[in-house]
Write a protein that holds these residues in place. Sequence first.
Motif, PDB file in Angstrom:
ATOM      1  N   ASN A 114       0.824  -1.209   0.000  1.00 22.25           N
ATOM      2  CA  ASN A 114       0.000   0.000   0.000  1.00 22.25           C
ATOM      3  C   ASN A 114       0.859   1.259   0.000  1.00 22.25           C
ATOM      4  O   ASN A 114       0.472   2.282  -0.572  1.00 22.25           O
ATOM      5  CB  ASN A 114      -0.937   0.002   1.207  1.00 22.25           C
ATOM      6  CG  ASN A 114      -2.095  -0.973   1.052  1.00 22.25           C
ATOM      7  OD1 ASN A 114      -2.566  -1.208  -0.057  1.00 22.25           O
ATOM      8  ND2 ASN A 114      -2.557  -1.541   2.146  1.00 22.25           N
ATOM      9  N   THR A 115       2.028   1.184   0.623  1.00 21.03           N
ATOM     10  CA  THR A 115       2.952   2.316   0.612  1.00 21.03           C
ATOM     11  C   THR A 115       3.393   2.643  -0.813  1.00 21.03           C
ATOM     12  O   THR A 115       3.510   3.815  -1.191  1.00 21.03           O
ATOM     13  CB  THR A 115       4.184   2.014   1.486  1.00 21.03           C
ATOM     14  OG1 THR A 115       3.770   1.867   2.846  1.00 21.03           O
ATOM     15  CG2 THR A 115       5.208   3.134   1.400  1.00 21.03           C
ATOM     16  N   ARG A 120       3.048   6.630  -5.278  1.00 21.41           N
ATOM     17  CA  ARG A 120       2.651   6.966  -6.652  1.00 21.41           C
ATOM     18  C   ARG A 120       1.581   8.058  -6.655  1.00 21.41           C
ATOM     19  O   ARG A 120       1.620   8.966  -7.489  1.00 21.41           O
ATOM     20  CB  ARG A 120       2.144   5.708  -7.362  1.00 21.41           C
ATOM     21  CG  ARG A 120       3.270   4.720  -7.674  1.00 21.41           C
ATOM     22  CD  ARG A 120       2.762   3.438  -8.263  1.00 21.41           C
ATOM     23  NE  ARG A 120       3.874   2.570  -8.632  1.00 21.41           N
ATOM     24  CZ  ARG A 120       3.872   1.251  -8.515  1.00 21.41           C
ATOM     25  NH1 ARG A 120       2.800   0.630  -8.062  1.00 21.41           N
ATOM     26  NH2 ARG A 120       4.934   0.540  -8.865  1.00 21.41           N
ATOM     27  N   MET A 121       0.635   7.975  -5.725  1.00 20.51           N
ATOM     28  CA  MET A 121      -0.385   9.019  -5.628  1.00 20.51           C
ATOM     29  C   MET A 121       0.271  10.369  -5.356  1.00 20.51           C
ATOM     30  O   MET A 121      -0.071  11.385  -5.980  1.00 20.51           O
ATOM     31  CB  MET A 121      -1.382   8.671  -4.521  1.00 20.51           C
ATOM     32  CG  MET A 121      -2.478   9.703  -4.271  1.00 20.51           C
ATOM     33  SD  MET A 121      -1.977  11.043  -3.166  1.00 20.51           S
ATOM     34  CE  MET A 121      -1.818  10.154  -1.615  1.00 20.51           C
ATOM     35  N   VAL A 135      -5.987  14.578 -11.540  1.00 17.79           N
ATOM     36  CA  VAL A 135      -5.550  13.190 -11.462  1.00 17.79           C
ATOM     37  C   VAL A 135      -6.728  12.294 -11.830  1.00 17.79           C
ATOM     38  O   VAL A 135      -7.751  12.275 -11.136  1.00 17.79           O
ATOM     39  CB  VAL A 135      -5.037  12.836 -10.053  1.00 17.79           C
ATOM     40  CG1 VAL A 135      -4.664  11.351  -9.978  1.00 17.79           C
ATOM     41  CG2 VAL A 135      -3.836  13.704  -9.681  1.00 17.79           C
ATOM     42  N   ALA A 136      -6.594  11.580 -12.927  1.00 13.09           N
ATOM     43  CA  ALA A 136      -7.659  10.693 -13.393  1.00 13.09           C
ATOM     44  C   ALA A 136      -7.482   9.300 -12.800  1.00 13.09           C
ATOM     45  O   ALA A 136      -6.427   8.685 -12.952  1.00 13.09           O
ATOM     46  CB  ALA A 136      -7.661  10.622 -14.920  1.00 13.09           C
ATOM     47  N   GLY A 137      -8.513   8.819 -12.128  1.00  5.29           N
ATOM     48  CA  GLY A 137      -8.463   7.494 -11.526  1.00  5.29           C
ATOM     49  C   GLY A 137      -8.603   6.397 -12.566  1.00  5.29           C
ATOM     50  O   GLY A 137      -9.186   6.603 -13.630  1.00  5.29           O
ATOM     51  N   GLY A 154      -4.216   5.785  -2.073  1.00  4.19           N
ATOM     52  CA  GLY A 154      -3.173   5.389  -3.020  1.00  4.19           C
ATOM     53  C   GLY A 154      -3.759   5.558  -4.403  1.00  4.19           C
ATOM     54  O   GLY A 154      -4.037   6.676  -4.831  1.00  4.19           O
ATOM     55  N   ASP A 155      -4.019   4.442  -5.093  1.00  2.00           N
ATOM     56  CA  ASP A 155      -4.697   4.548  -6.387  1.00  2.00           C
ATOM     57  C   ASP A 155      -6.154   4.946  -6.214  1.00  2.00           C
ATOM     58  O   ASP A 155      -6.829   5.291  -7.189  1.00  2.00           O
ATOM     59  CB  ASP A 155      -4.572   3.248  -7.194  1.00  2.00           C
ATOM     60  CG  ASP A 155      -4.944   2.004  -6.398  1.00  2.00           C
ATOM     61  OD1 ASP A 155      -4.745   1.989  -5.169  1.00  2.00           O
ATOM     62  OD2 ASP A 155      -5.407   1.032  -6.992  1.00  2.00           O
TER      63      ASP A 155
END
Length: 262
Positions: A114-115, A120-121, A135-137, A154-155
């Motif tokens: 998860n880190t 990345r986020m 930021v597009a999911g 995160g994502d």
Amino acid sequence: MNTEKVAEYIINWLKEYATNAKVNGFVVGVSGGIDSALTSTLCAKTGYPTLCVEMPIHQAESQVSRAEEHIAQLKKRFANVSEARVDLTSTFEDFKNVLPSVAHSEKLDLSLANTRARLRMTTLYYFAGLQGLLVAGTGNKVEDFGVGFYTKYGDGGVDLSPIADLMKSEVYQLAAYLGVPNSIQKAQPTDGLFGDSRTDEDQIGASYDELEWAMNMKEKGKTAADFSGREKEVLKIYTRLNTINQHKMLAIPVCKIPKKIM
């Protein structure tokens, strides 16, 4: 699914949102997977500047090569697409080195996975802030609202989600229609967060086709008791994950103070 109309609808939705938000365009983390490939293609087709960011962390070469192939294809097709590559491997290792030492466990592996997603986020929002981008999911409906298969902050930390109302099978249909590279369409889905070869199915215990079926059954009010064999097992898997991951799908709980005690 009418792929042409759905694609057009999402593209127009993205354009309208960007226009109303008065931003310059979109930034997408590109992993070499089908979801990020579709999302970045949809963003590119808006005509707005679209920044594709590759962020490897001990990434498998096959994932890296697919991401690079996709970005190169997008840049060739769309003049509004640009790219950035930020290798976060050393950042991830530095982060691990300053943490207190703990015994190895599954919880440690998951926390570190998860880190990776949260690093990345943070990187995507760095570019978003710098260039005035959204930021597009890249999450689909099964992941975001079915089993909660993503990292909170995160994502899951995004400004908008263009494909979150599409089942995984619909993602594949739309990706094929929009010309996503075959190497990505054929690849086994993986989040790539553990630095090994495990797939999404390995982690979840069911395929996306099975999870879509379970999601549809759950919406119809069916339970595991209505089935037997593999169907019973899949519905149990879906129900368990949907239940324990509700904290990702619901609004953050807020402690409301009664006015009479203020």
